[in-house]
Design an enzyme around this catalytic site. Sequence first.
Site, PDB file in Angstrom:
ATOM      1  N   LYS A   1       0.832  -1.213   0.000  1.00 35.41           N
ATOM      2  CA  LYS A   1       0.000   0.000   0.000  1.00 35.41           C
ATOM      3  C   LYS A   1       0.861   1.255   0.000  1.00 35.41           C
ATOM      4  O   LYS A   1       0.444   2.312  -0.482  1.00 35.41           O
ATOM      5  CB  LYS A   1      -1.011   0.000   1.154  1.00 35.41           C
ATOM      6  CG  LYS A   1      -0.450   0.082   2.574  1.00 35.41           C
ATOM      7  CD  LYS A   1      -0.224   1.481   3.092  1.00 35.41           C
ATOM      8  CE  LYS A   1       0.561   1.456   4.384  1.00 35.41           C
ATOM      9  NZ  LYS A   1       0.978   2.771   4.864  1.00 35.41           N
TER      10      LYS A   1
ATOM     11  N   THR B   1      -4.108   5.399   3.840  1.00 34.01           N
ATOM     12  CA  THR B   1      -2.826   5.985   3.427  1.00 34.01           C
ATOM     13  C   THR B   1      -2.991   6.843   2.181  1.00 34.01           C
ATOM     14  O   THR B   1      -2.439   7.944   2.106  1.00 34.01           O
ATOM     15  CB  THR B   1      -1.784   4.863   3.199  1.00 34.01           C
ATOM     16  OG1 THR B   1      -1.772   4.017   4.351  1.00 34.01           O
ATOM     17  CG2 THR B   1      -0.400   5.433   3.005  1.00 34.01           C
TER      18      THR B   1
HETATM   19  O1  13P Z   1       1.134   2.999   7.507  1.00 37.15           O
HETATM   20  C1  13P Z   1       0.607   4.063   7.705  1.00 37.15           C
HETATM   21  C2  13P Z   1      -0.819   4.182   8.048  1.00 37.15           C
HETATM   22  O2  13P Z   1      -1.387   2.948   8.334  1.00 37.15           O
HETATM   23  C3  13P Z   1       1.379   5.316   7.577  1.00 37.15           C
HETATM   24  O3  13P Z   1       1.614   5.599   6.245  1.00 37.15           O
HETATM   25  P1  13P Z   1       2.860   6.501   5.841  1.00 37.15           P
HETATM   26  O4  13P Z   1       4.092   5.731   6.202  1.00 37.15           O
HETATM   27  O5  13P Z   1       2.699   6.734   4.370  1.00 37.15           O
HETATM   28  O6  13P Z   1       2.734   7.775   6.620  1.00 37.15           O
END
Ligand code: 13P
Length: 331
Positions: A191, A248
């Site tokens: 993701k 995300t």
């Molecule tokens: O894993 C995350 C939310 O579940 C955080 O995403 P980021 O690392 O892109 O900030």
Amino acid sequence: MTTAAVLGAGSWGTAFAKVLADAGTDVTIWARREPVAAAIREYGTNPDYLPAVRLPERVTATSDAGKAIAGADLVVLAVPSQTLRGNLADWAGFVEPDATLVSLMKGIELGTTKRMSEVIVETAGVAADRVAVVSGPNLAAEIAAEQPAATVVACTDVGRATQVQRAVTTPYFRPYTNEDMVGCELGGAVKNVIALAYGIATAMRLGDNTKATLITRGLAETARLGVALGADPLTFAGLAGLGDLVATCSSPLSRNRTFGEHLGRGETLEQAQAATRQTAEGVKSCLAIRDLARTHKVDMPITEQVELVCHEGVNPRSALIALMSRETKPE
Ligand SMILES: O=C(CO)COP(=O)(O)O
Ligand SMILES: NC(=O)C1=CN([C@@H]2O[C@H](COP(=O)(O)OP(=O)(O)OC[C@H]3O[C@@H](n4cnc5c(N)ncnc54)[C@H](O)[C@@H]3O)[C@@H](O)[C@H]2O)C=CC1
């Protein structure tokens, strides 16, 4: 009474320590830099990552990893994925014989294409059923602000999954158990790559249809890889799959999406790195995920294009044209 060591005092390590403490678990955070550990001990805040958040009294901190790990029932790993192997090699000797090792990390190791739980098993020399993974739609700043959220605790040992679940259940944090480690870890790692693509699309001012297509086809390629590696396809419809992908991609708090926005504005990798500070795991993991996909002969077109934009200097518009001009096929 459960005690925990949280190794890594970044955004998620710090927020997760608060969750553990709010659930009644005593926590020692390991911070790489002593001033960060001292600030947590003396003022109950992490000035570098979550300055506005007051940590519960059950949270303390040290820059001596051995002190944090000794006696801990849960050893929670919250360092960047690509540094885990080196860090854990130094720490493994301190881990108690029956402690559960909990991975918060969402990445795939460069070179080996291993998942974080595999790196832990190899480096710490522990049985695979002693490793658990926590993964879900869990943006650290929102969790630290006690905004209600759910997550998945994955472990092949259901008893351990339940122990971790109990240690992190609070009125604002609701963990579900799952036995599908592969699916949960791949959901979390891929993701981040799709969120880079989403950020690129956002900066290019592409519309909601485009973004929904990226999420949906991104999930399709994640599930394809997962199934090839033995994951349960249903995991990708859950919190560690669709849930995390949607959170995300849609959140301006996401470091991966934000990094993608820099690339989508035409910045180089170096310029985007200079403009952002925290870990955007997808930037490195896209290489490892692409390699994993090629090894298992799985088609991952969005991941391939993200890697080209990040590491080969391909223009985002050319990447978009490449995706849209692929051969048509059944869904
Ligand atoms: O894993 C995350 C939310 O579940 C955080 O995403 P980021 O690392 O892109 O900030
Ligand atoms: N921040 C979030 O919202 C979430 C993050 N995650 C995952 O958690 C993991 C950790 O991320 P964050 O805490 O967000 O990262 P971060 O960028 O906020 O912090 C990383 C921490 O690791 C330390 N660090 C950096 N290089 C290191 C090294 N060589 N050795 C040891 N420590 C080092 C930093 O000092 C910092 O304390 C990542 O895999 C991320 O994908 C998962 C869910 C939510």
